[in-house]
Design a protein around this motif. Structure first.
Motif, PDB file in Angstrom:
ATOM      1  N   GLU A 123     -29.498 -40.350  79.154  1.00 62.43           N
ATOM      2  CA  GLU A 123     -29.157 -40.108  80.564  1.00 62.43           C
ATOM      3  C   GLU A 123     -27.779 -39.439  80.691  1.00 62.43           C
ATOM      4  OE1 GLU A 123     -29.425 -43.964  82.255  1.00 62.43           O
ATOM      5  OE2 GLU A 123     -31.612 -44.108  82.056  1.00 62.43           O
ATOM      6  N   VAL A 124     -26.805 -39.927  79.941  1.00 61.99           N
ATOM      7  CA  VAL A 124     -25.458 -39.337  80.011  1.00 61.99           C
ATOM      8  C   VAL A 124     -25.490 -37.904  79.512  1.00 61.99           C
ATOM      9  CG1 VAL A 124     -23.139 -39.456  79.013  1.00 61.99           C
ATOM     10  CG2 VAL A 124     -24.246 -41.543  79.848  1.00 61.99           C
ATOM     11  N   ALA A 125     -26.222 -37.643  78.405  1.00 64.03           N
ATOM     12  CA  ALA A 125     -26.286 -36.295  77.855  1.00 64.03           C
ATOM     13  C   ALA A 125     -26.926 -35.327  78.842  1.00 64.03           C
ATOM     14  CB  ALA A 125     -27.057 -36.301  76.538  1.00 64.03           C
ATOM     15  N   GLU A 126     -27.992 -35.781  79.521  1.00 69.51           N
ATOM     16  CA  GLU A 126     -28.680 -34.902  80.465  1.00 69.51           C
ATOM     17  C   GLU A 126     -27.843 -34.666  81.722  1.00 69.51           C
ATOM     18  OE1 GLU A 126     -33.241 -34.334  81.911  1.00 69.51           O
ATOM     19  OE2 GLU A 126     -32.467 -36.376  81.882  1.00 69.51           O
ATOM     20  N   LYS A 127     -27.138 -35.699  82.176  1.00 68.36           N
ATOM     21  CA  LYS A 127     -26.404 -35.597  83.440  1.00 68.36           C
ATOM     22  C   LYS A 127     -25.075 -34.864  83.282  1.00 68.36           C
ATOM     23  CE  LYS A 127     -24.665 -38.453  87.251  1.00 68.36           C
ATOM     24  NZ  LYS A 127     -24.551 -39.839  87.788  1.00 68.36           N
ATOM     25  N   TYR A 128     -24.354 -35.147  82.179  1.00 67.59           N
ATOM     26  CA  TYR A 128     -22.988 -34.626  82.073  1.00 67.59           C
ATOM     27  C   TYR A 128     -22.825 -33.550  81.006  1.00 67.59           C
ATOM     28  CZ  TYR A 128     -21.787 -38.745  84.849  1.00 67.59           C
ATOM     29  OH  TYR A 128     -21.704 -39.681  85.841  1.00 67.59           O
ATOM     30  N   LEU A 129     -23.763 -33.477  80.025  1.00 64.35           N
ATOM     31  CA  LEU A 129     -23.589 -32.528  78.926  1.00 64.35           C
ATOM     32  C   LEU A 129     -24.631 -31.408  78.952  1.00 64.35           C
ATOM     33  CD1 LEU A 129     -22.864 -35.081  76.033  1.00 64.35           C
ATOM     34  CD2 LEU A 129     -21.221 -33.922  77.539  1.00 64.35           C
ATOM     35  N   ASP A 130     -25.507 -31.442  79.937  1.00 62.31           N
ATOM     36  CA  ASP A 130     -26.539 -30.414  80.071  1.00 62.31           C
ATOM     37  C   ASP A 130     -27.454 -30.374  78.849  1.00 62.31           C
ATOM     38  OD1 ASP A 130     -27.898 -28.524  81.553  1.00 62.31           O
ATOM     39  OD2 ASP A 130     -26.772 -26.837  80.695  1.00 62.31           O
ATOM     40  N   ILE A 131     -27.720 -31.545  78.255  1.00 59.96           N
ATOM     41  CA  ILE A 131     -28.645 -31.634  77.123  1.00 59.96           C
ATOM     42  C   ILE A 131     -29.897 -32.347  77.643  1.00 59.96           C
ATOM     43  CG2 ILE A 131     -29.042 -32.605  74.825  1.00 59.96           C
ATOM     44  CD1 ILE A 131     -26.043 -32.494  74.352  1.00 59.96           C
ATOM     45  N   PRO A 132     -31.025 -31.677  77.737  1.00 61.37           N
ATOM     46  CA  PRO A 132     -32.227 -32.296  78.306  1.00 61.37           C
ATOM     47  C   PRO A 132     -32.722 -33.453  77.442  1.00 61.37           C
ATOM     48  CG  PRO A 132     -32.784 -30.223  77.269  1.00 61.37           C
ATOM     49  CD  PRO A 132     -31.291 -30.296  77.267  1.00 61.37           C
ATOM     50  N   LYS A 133     -33.434 -34.363  78.088  1.00 62.72           N
ATOM     51  CA  LYS A 133     -33.998 -35.496  77.361  1.00 62.72           C
ATOM     52  C   LYS A 133     -35.168 -35.011  76.518  1.00 62.72           C
ATOM     53  CE  LYS A 133     -35.916 -40.122  78.071  1.00 62.72           C
ATOM     54  NZ  LYS A 133     -36.350 -41.141  79.046  1.00 62.72           N
ATOM     55  N   MET A 134     -35.044 -35.141  75.194  1.00 66.28           N
ATOM     56  CA  MET A 134     -36.042 -34.602  74.287  1.00 66.28           C
ATOM     57  C   MET A 134     -36.826 -35.693  73.580  1.00 66.28           C
ATOM     58  SD  MET A 134     -33.886 -31.516  72.512  1.00 66.28           S
ATOM     59  CE  MET A 134     -33.056 -30.259  73.478  1.00 66.28           C
ATOM     60  N   LEU A 135     -36.428 -36.947  73.743  1.00 68.06           N
ATOM     61  CA  LEU A 135     -37.060 -38.051  73.034  1.00 68.06           C
ATOM     62  C   LEU A 135     -37.314 -39.207  73.991  1.00 68.06           C
ATOM     63  CD1 LEU A 135     -34.640 -37.993  69.961  1.00 68.06           C
ATOM     64  CD2 LEU A 135     -36.991 -37.165  69.945  1.00 68.06           C
ATOM     65  N   ASP A 136     -38.216 -40.107  73.584  1.00 67.12           N
ATOM     66  CA  ASP A 136     -38.465 -41.343  74.315  1.00 67.12           C
ATOM     67  C   ASP A 136     -37.906 -42.495  73.505  1.00 67.12           C
ATOM     68  OD1 ASP A 136     -39.745 -40.386  76.607  1.00 67.12           O
ATOM     69  OD2 ASP A 136     -41.649 -40.165  75.495  1.00 67.12           O
ATOM     70  N   ALA A 137     -37.144 -43.355  74.179  1.00 68.54           N
ATOM     71  CA  ALA A 137     -36.518 -44.476  73.471  1.00 68.54           C
ATOM     72  C   ALA A 137     -37.561 -45.373  72.831  1.00 68.54           C
ATOM     73  CB  ALA A 137     -35.643 -45.268  74.448  1.00 68.54           C
ATOM     74  N   GLU A 138     -38.641 -45.670  73.539  1.00 62.55           N
ATOM     75  CA  GLU A 138     -39.661 -46.569  73.003  1.00 62.55           C
ATOM     76  C   GLU A 138     -40.316 -45.991  71.757  1.00 62.55           C
ATOM     77  OE1 GLU A 138     -39.299 -45.673  76.051  1.00 62.55           O
ATOM     78  OE2 GLU A 138     -38.844 -47.511  77.169  1.00 62.55           O
ATOM     79  N   ASP A 139     -40.588 -44.643  71.778  1.00 59.73           N
ATOM     80  CA  ASP A 139     -41.220 -44.024  70.613  1.00 59.73           C
ATOM     81  C   ASP A 139     -40.330 -44.153  69.379  1.00 59.73           C
ATOM     82  OD1 ASP A 139     -43.331 -43.369  72.189  1.00 59.73           O
ATOM     83  OD2 ASP A 139     -42.679 -41.279  72.543  1.00 59.73           O
ATOM     84  N   ILE A 140     -39.011 -43.965  69.565  1.00 55.74           N
ATOM     85  CA  ILE A 140     -38.095 -44.037  68.419  1.00 55.74           C
ATOM     86  C   ILE A 140     -37.993 -45.460  67.903  1.00 55.74           C
ATOM     87  CG2 ILE A 140     -35.676 -43.762  67.714  1.00 55.74           C
ATOM     88  CD1 ILE A 140     -35.490 -41.425  69.637  1.00 55.74           C
ATOM     89  N   VAL A 141     -37.863 -46.415  68.826  1.00 54.08           N
ATOM     90  CA  VAL A 141     -37.688 -47.813  68.412  1.00 54.08           C
ATOM     91  C   VAL A 141     -38.958 -48.350  67.757  1.00 54.08           C
ATOM     92  CG1 VAL A 141     -37.292 -50.153  69.254  1.00 54.08           C
ATOM     93  CG2 VAL A 141     -35.931 -48.245  70.151  1.00 54.08           C
ATOM     94  N   ASN A 142     -40.112 -47.969  68.290  1.00 53.88           N
ATOM     95  CA  ASN A 142     -41.364 -48.524  67.793  1.00 53.88           C
ATOM     96  C   ASN A 142     -41.907 -47.776  66.592  1.00 53.88           C
ATOM     97  OD1 ASN A 142     -41.331 -50.470  69.832  1.00 53.88           O
ATOM     98  ND2 ASN A 142     -42.354 -49.095  71.292  1.00 53.88           N
ATOM     99  N   THR A 143     -41.285 -46.710  66.181  1.00 54.99           N
ATOM    100  CA  THR A 143     -41.731 -45.953  64.999  1.00 54.99           C
ATOM    101  C   THR A 143     -40.933 -46.415  63.793  1.00 54.99           C
ATOM    102  OG1 THR A 143     -42.224 -44.028  66.377  1.00 54.99           O
ATOM    103  CG2 THR A 143     -42.008 -43.662  63.989  1.00 54.99           C
ATOM    104  N   PRO A 144     -41.627 -46.810  62.702  1.00 53.83           N
ATOM    105  CA  PRO A 144     -40.874 -47.284  61.517  1.00 53.83           C
ATOM    106  C   PRO A 144     -39.848 -46.258  61.040  1.00 53.83           C
ATOM    107  CG  PRO A 144     -43.214 -47.760  61.278  1.00 53.83           C
ATOM    108  CD  PRO A 144     -43.099 -46.886  62.501  1.00 53.83           C
ATOM    109  N   LYS A 145     -40.226 -44.994  61.055  1.00 54.15           N
ATOM    110  CA  LYS A 145     -39.309 -43.936  60.626  1.00 54.15           C
ATOM    111  C   LYS A 145     -39.453 -42.776  61.608  1.00 54.15           C
ATOM    112  CE  LYS A 145     -38.258 -40.841  56.762  1.00 54.15           C
ATOM    113  NZ  LYS A 145     -38.670 -40.366  55.415  1.00 54.15           N
TER     114      LYS A 145
END
Length: 900
Positions: free
Chosen positions: A220-242
C-alpha cells in the motif's frame, strides 16, 4: 502470393539461443515443463502489473497477459515505452500472419539489444501460450529492468541481491539471502522503504509474526507514495512454500529504480558532508589559533609594562620582593607561554598544510595576530626583560650601600653629638672673670686641650658631611632628614669654632696673670686627649660595619685588622706613659703634702677614663676577629657556590649548543621512512627532555647564589639567563623539526606519495645548500627539470618565475623541504574542487540553479545542513523563489574562488 510452404517457413521462425553475458538463466523456459500453478498465478499478476506500469505512460494497459499481446501491437508499444526508441511500423492487418509479423518485429528488437531468447517463438505468443508469453515478458524485464543494475563489481540479479542486503543489513529480523523465502514475512520490503523514506513506515512497530500485515503495508505504501503498483498478493506469498523468484525480483527491481535518484542524492550528500567537515575542522583550528594568539598577545601586553617599570622601591625588603616576583615569572609564568608560542607556530603550520592539501586558500589571521606579529611582540618582551634582573640587582646593591651609609652616618652623628653636648655652654661661660690666678691658668690650659680635641674631631665632621653627600648622590629616600641633621652639625661646628676663638681671645687677655701651671697636669691633658681620641677612633673602627663580596675583600680587612693589632703594643706603652704621669702627680703630692682636688684643671679625662676605654678596646679586638673570620667563612661558602654553579654551567652550556647543531642536521641525516624518522626524533626529543633535571639542579644552585647575593662569577662565562634562553631555543627547535616531519607525513598520506618518491625528493633537495638565494635558484631549476612535461625554452624564464613564487612566496631566499615537496606534488594532487562540490549540490537541488532549506535539511545531516544554511547567500536568479539559496557562490567561497 506466398505459397503455403513459404508462409510456414516465415512464420515458424523461433529464437533458440544459449545464455547471454549479463544473465545466466538458471531455469530455461522448457516447452515440455509446466509452471507451478502458484508460481504461474504470481507471475501473471506481477508481470501484468509491471507491463501496465509502463503502458499507462502511453495511455493504455492490458487485462489478460496471454491474450492482449497476441497481435503484437501492445508488445511493440511496451518495448517503445521502456526503451525510448521507435520500432518498425507494425502491420495493420488482423490476419494471423500480420500478428506473427508484429510479434517478430518485437522479438527482433529484443535480440538487437543483445538479448538471446531461449525457445520463444512468435507463433506461441500469437497462439496465446501462457508459458511462452510469461517467458518473453521475463526476458524483457531482465533486459530493461534488471540487467543495468550494478553494485560494486556485481550486476543484474547478483547486483540487485547485494543492493538489498546492503540496504537492509541494519534492520532486525531481516536477512536477505535470495528472492523467495527471504521476502515471505514482508519485513525486507518494509526495511527497503524505511531505509529510504523513514517517514512512510514506523518500522519499530512491525512484528515478524504478522507477515500478511507487513506485506500489505509495504504494497500500500509503495503504491500510494512511491508510484509502484501492487504486483503481488500477500496471501499468495505467505501461503506458498517458496514464492516465485521472478515475481519477487520484478517487484523488488521497481524499488531499486524508484530509489536510484535517492542513491545519487546520497552520494552527492556524502561528498558535500566531506567537504563541509574539512571546512568546519579548518574553521575550528582557525578559531583556536585566534584564541591562543589573543591570549598570548594579551599576556605579553600585560607583562611588558611590568618589566618596563624601573621605579625603584625605597626599602631593601620591597626590592627583594620584586626580585622574587621576577624569579617566579621566569620559573613559573614564562615557560608555559614559551610552550604556547611554539604550539601556536606548529598549529599555524599544520593548519596551512591542511588548507593547502584540501585546495583551500591560505589562512590569514586577524590584523595584528600573524605569527610574525607574535614573534615581534615576543621579541619586544625579551628586550625589556633582558635588563630587568640586572637593574633589580643593581638597585638592591644600591639600597644595601645606602643602608650601610645611613647606619654609619647615624653612628658618627651620635658620637659627635655626644661629644659636643654642652660644649657651647662651656665655651660661652665667663668663669674666668671671677677665677683665681691658678684657676685662670687652669682654664687656659683646659681651653688649649679643648682646641686640640676640637681639631681632632674635625675629621669626623668632614666624614659626616661626606657620607651625607654620598647619600644624596645615591638618592636616599630619607635624604631630607640626613641633610637636616648634617646641616645642624655643621652649623654647630661653625658656632663652636667661633666660640672657641672668642674664649681664647678672652683667656689670652688675662694670660699674663697666670704664673704657674702644673706641667704634669698639662702634659697628661695633652697626651691623654689625642690618645683618648685614638681610642675613640679605634673603637669606632672596631665597631664599624662592613660589606664585602669576595674573599679578596675580606682578606684585605683581615690584613688591615692585623696591622692594627700590631700597633697595640706601642699604644700600650703610650697608655703606660700617660698613666705614669698621673702616678708621678700622686707621688709628688704625697711627697710634698699637696692636697689634690682630684680634678685635672686642664682636661675632663681621668686615668680611669683611659683605663676604661683601653679595656673596651681590648675587648673589641677579639670580637672584631670573630666577625672577620665569620665573614671569611661566608665568602668561602660563596666561592664554593660559584664553583659549583660554574662546573655545571660549563657542561650544560656546550651540551645545549651541541644539541642545537645536531638538530640542524637531523632532518637531513636521519634515514628510513618518515615514521622511522618520527620515532627517532621522538626518542631524540625524549633524551633532551630527560636532560631537564640537570637544568633544574642548575636552577637550584642559581637560586642559592642569588639568595647569597652573589653578583659575579669569574669561573664561567655562562649565566643562568644564557642557559634558560638556550634551553628554550633547543625545545622550540626540536618541536619545529618534529612538526616538519609530521607535515611531511600529512602531505605524503594526503597526496599518495610513496616512500621511494619521498626519498627521491629528499635526495634531490639535500643536494643543495638551504640558506641562500643561489640555492633557491638551483632548487627551482631542478624542480623545473623534474616536472612531468618539459617547459619550452622560450617559456623557461616565465615558468621559473612561477616556480619561485610557489616555493618561496615571501621572497626570503630560503627554500624549505616542505615547500619543495608541496610544489613537486601540487600539480598532480587529487582533491575535491569547487566544480565537484557544485555538481553535488546540483544533484541535491534536482538540477535547479538554487537549493532550498528543506532540501538541505532532508539530504544532509543536521550539523552540515545548518552550516550550509547559515553561510549560503540568498539566490537572486530569474527563477528565484522565497527561501532559495545560492549554492554556486557558496561552493566557490569554500575554495577561495570568485563566483564561477
Amino acid at each position: 502470393m506466398m505459397t503455403a510452404v513459404e508462409t510456414q517457413v516465415q512464420y515458424n521462425t523461433t529464437y533458440t539461443v544459449t545464455t547471454d553475458e549479463y544473465m545466466i538463466q538458471e531455469e530455461d523456459w522448457d516447452r515440455d515443463l509446466l509452471l507451478d500453478p502458484a508460481w504461474e498465478k504470481q507471475q501473471r499478476k506481477t508481470f501484468t502489473a509491471w507491463c501496465n506500469s509502463h503502458l499507462r505512460k502511453a495511455g493504455t494497459q492490458i487485462d489478460n497477459i496471454e491474450e492482449d499481446f497476441r497481435n503484437g501491437l501492445k508488445l511493440m508499444l511496451l518495448l517503445e515505452v521502456i526503451s525510448g526508441e521507435r520500432l518498425p511500423k507494425p502491420d495493420k492487418g488482423k490476419m494471423r500472419f500480420h500478428k506473427i509479423a508484429n510479434v517478430n518485429k518485437a522479438l527482433d528488437f529484443i535480440c538487437s539489444k543483445g538479448v538471446k531468447l531461449v525457445s520463444i517463438g512468435a507463433e506461441e505468443i500469437v497462439d496465446g501460450n501462457v508459458k511462452m508469453t510469461l517467458g518473453m515478458i521475463w526476458t524483457i524485464i531482465l533486459r530493461f529492468a534488471i540487467q543495468d543494475i550494478s553494485v560494486e563489481e556485481t550486476s543484474a540479479k547478483e547486483g540487485l541481491l547485494l543492493w538489498c542486503q546492503r540496504k537492509t543489513a541494519p534492520y532486525r529480523n531481516v536477512n536477505v539471502q535470495n528472492f523467495h523465502i527471504s521476502w515471505k514475512d514482508g519485513l525486507a520490503l518494509c526495511a527497503l522503504i524505511h531505509r529510504h523514506r523513514p517517514d512512510l513506515i514506523d518500522y519499530a512497530k512491525l512484528r515478524k509474526d504478522d507477515p500478511i500485515g507487513n506485506l500489505n503495508t509495504a504494497f500500500e505504501v509503495a503504491e500510494k507514495y512511491l508510484d509502484i503498483p501492487k504486483m503481488l498478493d500477500a496471501e499468495d506469498i505467505v501461503n506458498t512454500p517458496k514464492p516465485d523468484e521472478k515475481a519477487i525480483m520484478t517487484y523488488v527491481s521497481c524499488f531499486y529504480h524508484a530509489f536510484a535518484g535517492a542513491e545519487q542524492a546520497e552520494t552527492a550528500a556524502n561528498r558535500i558532508c566531506k567537504v563541509l567537515a574539512v571546512n568546519q575542522e579548518n574553521e575550528r583550528l582557525m578559531e583556536e589559533y585566534e584564541k591562543l594568539a589573543s591570549e598570548l598577545l594579551e599576556w605579553i601586553r600585560r607583562t611588558v609594562p611590568w618589566l618596563e617599570n624601573r621605579v625603584a622601591e625605597q626599602t631593601m625588603r620591597a626590592m627583594q620582593q620584586k626580585l622574587e616576583d621576577f624569579r617566579d615569572y621566569r620559573r613559573v609564568h614564562k615557560p608555559p607561554r614559551v610552550q604556547e608560542k611554539c604550539q601556536l607556530e606548529i598549529n599555524f603550520n599544520t593548519l596551512q598544510t591542511k588548507l593547502r592539501l584540501s585546495n583551500r586558500p591560505a589562512f590569514m589571521p586577524s590584523e595584528g595576530k600573524m605569527v610574525s606579529d607574535i614573534a615581534n611582540a615576543w621579541k619586544g618582551l625579551e628586550q625589556v626583560e633582558k635588563g630587568y634582573e640586572e637593574w633589580l640587582l643593581t638597585e638592591i646593591r644600591r639600597l644595601e650601600r645606602l643602608d650601610h651609609l645611613a647606619e654609619k652616618f647615624k653612628q658618627k652623628c651620635s658620637l659627635h653629638e655626644s661629644w659636643t653636648a654642652g660644649k657651647e655652654d662651656l665655651l660661652s661661660k665667663k668663669d674666668y672673670e671671677s677665677a683665681s690666678l691658678m684657676e685662670i691658668r687652669a682654664l687656659m690650659r683646659k681651653h688649649e686641650a679643648f682646641e686640640s680635641d676640637l681639631a681632632a674631631h674635625q675629621d669626623r665632621v668632614e666624614q659626616i658631611a661626606a657620607i651625607a653627600q654620598e647619600l644624596n648622590e645615591l638618592d636616599y629616600h630619607d635624604a631630607a632628614t640626613v641633610n637636616a641633621r648634617c646641616q645642624g652639625i655643621c652649623d654647630q661646628w661653625d658656632n663652636l669654632g667661633t666660640l672657641t676663638q672668642k674664649r681664647r681671645d678672652a683667656l689670652e687677655r688675662v694670660e699674663k696673670l697666670w704664673e704657674t701651671i702644673d706641667q704634669l697636669y698639662l702634659e697628661f691633658a695633652k697626651r691623654a686627649a689625642p690618645f683618648n681620641n685614638w681610642m675613640d677612633g679605634a673603637m669606632e673602627d672596631l665597631q664599624d660595619m662592613f660589606i664585602v663580596h669576595s674573599i679578596e675583600e675580606i682578606q684585605s680587612l683581615i690584613t688591615a685588622h692585623d696591622q692594627f693589632k700590631a700597633t697595640l703594643p706601642e699604644a700600650d706603652k703610650e697608655r703606660s706613659a700617660i698613666m705614669g704621669i698621673m702616678n708621678e702627680i700622686m707621688k709628688i703630692a704625697q711627697t710634698y703634702g699637696i692636697k689634690l682636688s682630684g680634678i685635672n684643671p686642664y682636661t675632663i679625662l681621668s686615668s680611669q677614663d683611659i683605663s676604661n676605654k683601653w679595656e673596651t678596646v681590648s675587648q673589641l679586638v677579639p670580637l672584631r676577629d670573630q666577625m672577620l673570620q665569620e665573614e671569611f667563612a661566608r665568602q668561602q661558602a660563596n666561592e664554593r657556590l660559584r664553583r659549583q654553579f660554574a662546573a655545571q654551567a660549563n657542561i650544560i652550556g656546550p651540551w645545549i649548543q651541541t644539541k642545537m647543531e645536531e638538530i640542524g642536521h637531523v632532518s637531513v641525516d636521519i634515514a628510513g621512512s618518515l615514521e622511522e624518522q618520527m620515532n627517532n626524533l621522538k626518542t631524540y626529543e625524549q633524551n633532551i627532555i630527560n636532560y631537564k633535571s640537570n637544568i633544574d639542579k642548575l636552577e637550584g644552585d642559581h637560586q642559592l647564589i642569588q639568595e647569597a647575593i652573589i653578583f659575579d662569577n669569574k669561573h664561567t662565562n655562562y649565566t643562568m639567563e644564557h642557559i634558560r634562553v638556550g634551553w628554550e631555543q633547543l625545545l622550540t627547535t626540536m618541536a619545529r623539526t618534529i612538526n616538519e616531519v609530521e607535515n611531511q607525513i600529512l602531505t605524503r598520506d594526503a597526496k599518495g606519495i610513496s616512500q621511494e618518491q619521498l626519498n627521491e625528493f629528499r635526495a634531490s633537495f639535500n643536494h643543495f645548500d638551504r640558506v641562500n638565494l643561489l640555492t633557491l635558484i638551483s632548487v627551482c631549476r631542478h624542480a623545473q627539470s623534474l616536472l612531468p612535461e618539459p617547459v619550452a625554452v622560450n617559456q623557461g624564464e616565465v615558468e621559473f618565475a612561477r616556480i619561485m613564487t610557489l616555493v618561496d612566496p615571501n621572497n626570503t631566499g630560503v627554500v624549505t623541504f616542505q615547500a619543495f615537496i608541496d610544489f613537486m606534488t601540487r600539480e598532480t594532487a587529487e582533491t575535491d574542487t569547487a566544480e565537484q562540490v557544485m555538481a553535488s549540490f546540483k544533484i541535491l537541488a534536482s538540477d535547479k540553479a538554487y537549493i532550498t532549506v528543506d532540501e538541505l535539511r532532508r539530504e544532509l545531516p543536521p550539523e552540515q545542513a545548518e552550516y550550509c544554511i547559515s553561510r549560503m547567500t540568498k539566490y537572486i536568479g530569474p527563477e528565484a523563489i522565497p527561501g532559495a539559496l545560492d549554492y554556486i557562490s557558496f561552493s566557490s567561497a569554500l575554495y577561495g574562488e570568485s563566483d564561477l
